[in-house]
Scaffold this motif. Structure first.
Motif, PDB file in Angstrom:
ATOM      1  N   THR A  28      -3.038  44.638  -7.390  1.00 56.62           N
ATOM      2  CA  THR A  28      -4.538  44.599  -7.843  1.00 56.62           C
ATOM      3  C   THR A  28      -4.982  43.249  -8.213  1.00 56.62           C
ATOM      4  O   THR A  28      -4.504  42.686  -9.202  1.00 56.62           O
ATOM      5  N   ILE A  29      -6.128  42.961  -7.746  1.00 59.01           N
ATOM      6  CA  ILE A  29      -6.633  41.463  -7.786  1.00 59.01           C
ATOM      7  C   ILE A  29      -8.119  41.513  -8.131  1.00 59.01           C
ATOM      8  O   ILE A  29      -8.908  42.158  -7.954  1.00 59.01           O
ATOM      9  N   ARG A  30      -8.007  40.756  -9.388  1.00 58.56           N
ATOM     10  CA  ARG A  30      -9.467  40.641 -10.081  1.00 58.56           C
ATOM     11  C   ARG A  30      -9.802  39.182 -10.468  1.00 58.56           C
ATOM     12  O   ARG A  30      -8.830  38.325 -10.683  1.00 58.56           O
ATOM     13  N   THR A  31     -11.009  38.789 -10.350  1.00 57.32           N
ATOM     14  CA  THR A  31     -11.468  37.357 -10.679  1.00 57.32           C
ATOM     15  C   THR A  31     -12.388  37.478 -11.864  1.00 57.32           C
ATOM     16  O   THR A  31     -13.191  38.194 -12.037  1.00 57.32           O
ATOM     17  N   VAL A  32     -11.835  36.763 -13.028  1.00 59.82           N
ATOM     18  CA  VAL A  32     -12.210  37.021 -14.279  1.00 59.82           C
ATOM     19  C   VAL A  32     -12.481  35.562 -15.118  1.00 59.82           C
ATOM     20  O   VAL A  32     -11.656  34.600 -14.660  1.00 59.82           O
ATOM     21  N   PRO A  33     -13.191  35.357 -15.902  1.00 61.37           N
ATOM     22  CA  PRO A  33     -13.431  33.996 -16.672  1.00 61.37           C
ATOM     23  C   PRO A  33     -12.329  33.808 -17.500  1.00 61.37           C
ATOM     24  O   PRO A  33     -11.870  34.958 -18.279  1.00 61.37           O
TER      25      PRO A  33
END
Length: 296
Positions: A28-33
């Motif tokens: 599960t891949i997420r782009t976050v600051p």
């Protein structure tokens, strides 16, 4: 409080079990600051007790997004937009089956180009504490910035804290060089691995005690084992961790640091501030990414 440090785009990939070399691994891949400096600022602001400003360097590719995300966390960003380098990116590989332990692949990008020309002594106007991300010590331009900022803080009587940031990068920098560069810092917040590396001692308590002969106050973060508070060559408190079910340990140390410093600014004793740090660390590991949960 003024934080100077890295602003990074984190790509968090949560996978189960070992990575399958040469083929696919479901994740599960997420782009976050992210970014250690930015995370600390956000967690300090999350406490809601003090104004927090952040100086960092980002690329034009994502400057507006990072600024919005910082403002949404209650931080006042003072971002320098780099005309050449992109915003730094970190790939966070999180093994969901191993206490959410993580491995980082780091491209620091624009963050390591923060330099003395990005500093102004007026940044310290009204500031009660300066916090420097240890990642600043891992490039020549940002090391020079650290020296300038430390001198300016000393001249104004502003206390300075630092988080060593990365055991891996500390090996390359060298222990003696690190200790020389942090001369004048009044609070050091290493992880257990960083404390042991900086002293050559295998026991975290012994390491924290030894470090507190170099820096007046040392807070050694120990993850699920809580934190140690050391002063004048002795461990003076052991603060237990807050129970949590980890999903992603990315940024847990930053959460501790931000909450600890905010509590310290509000007049808490270091031992009580460490309790707040442990609470924030527990909250951090139960979410994905290194930032505090949004309110509302």
């Amino acid at each position: 409080m003024l934080v100077v440090g890295d602003v990074i785009t984190d790509v968090v990939a949560r996978h189960h079990g070992p990575l399958a070399a040469g083929t696919d691994t479901v994740a599960t891949i997420r782009t976050v600051p992210g970014g250690a400096g930015a995370n600390v600022a956000c967690w300090a602001a999350h406490q809601g007790h003090c104004e927090v400003r952040l100086v960092g360097r980002v690329g034009a590719d994502s400057a507006a997004w990072h600024e919005r995300e910082l403002v949404a966390c209650g931080v006042r960003p003072e971002l320098v937009v780099d005309p050449q380098a992109p915003t730094g990116t970190v790939i966070c590989l999180v093994d969901a089956d191993a206490a959410a332990e993580r491995t980082f692949l780091t491209d620091s990008g624009a963050s390591l180009r923060l330099a003395p020309e990005d500093w102004s002594d007026t940044l310290l106007d009204g500031v009660a504490r300066l916090h420097l991300s240890g990642y600043l010590l891992f490039s020549e331009p940002s090391r020079a910035l650290v020296a300038v900022a430390l001198a300016a803080a000393r001249a104004r009587g502003v206390p300075v804290s630092m988080d060593p940031a990365s055991a891996g990068f500390l090996v390359a920098l060298g222990v003696d060089r690190f200790l020389a560069l942090v001369e004048g810092v009044d609070v050091l917040l290493p992880s257990r691995d960083e404390a042991c590396l900086l002293t050559g001692l295998p026991d975290a308590a012994d390491a924290a005690a030894k470090l507190s002969r170099h820096v007046p106050l040392v807070i050694a973060k120990q993850g699920a084992e809580g934190a140690l508070v050391a002063r004048s060559g002795s461990v003076v408190a052991r603060v237990p961790a807050v129970p949590a079910t980890p999903r992603d340990t990315t940024g847990a140390g930053d959460a501790f640091t931000g909450a600890f410093l905010a509590a310290l600014l509000m007049g808490a004793a270091p031992e009580d501030a460490a309790v707040e740090g442990c609470r924030a660390g527990a909250l951090a590991v139960e979410g994905v990414g290194g930032r505090p949960p949004r309110v509302g």
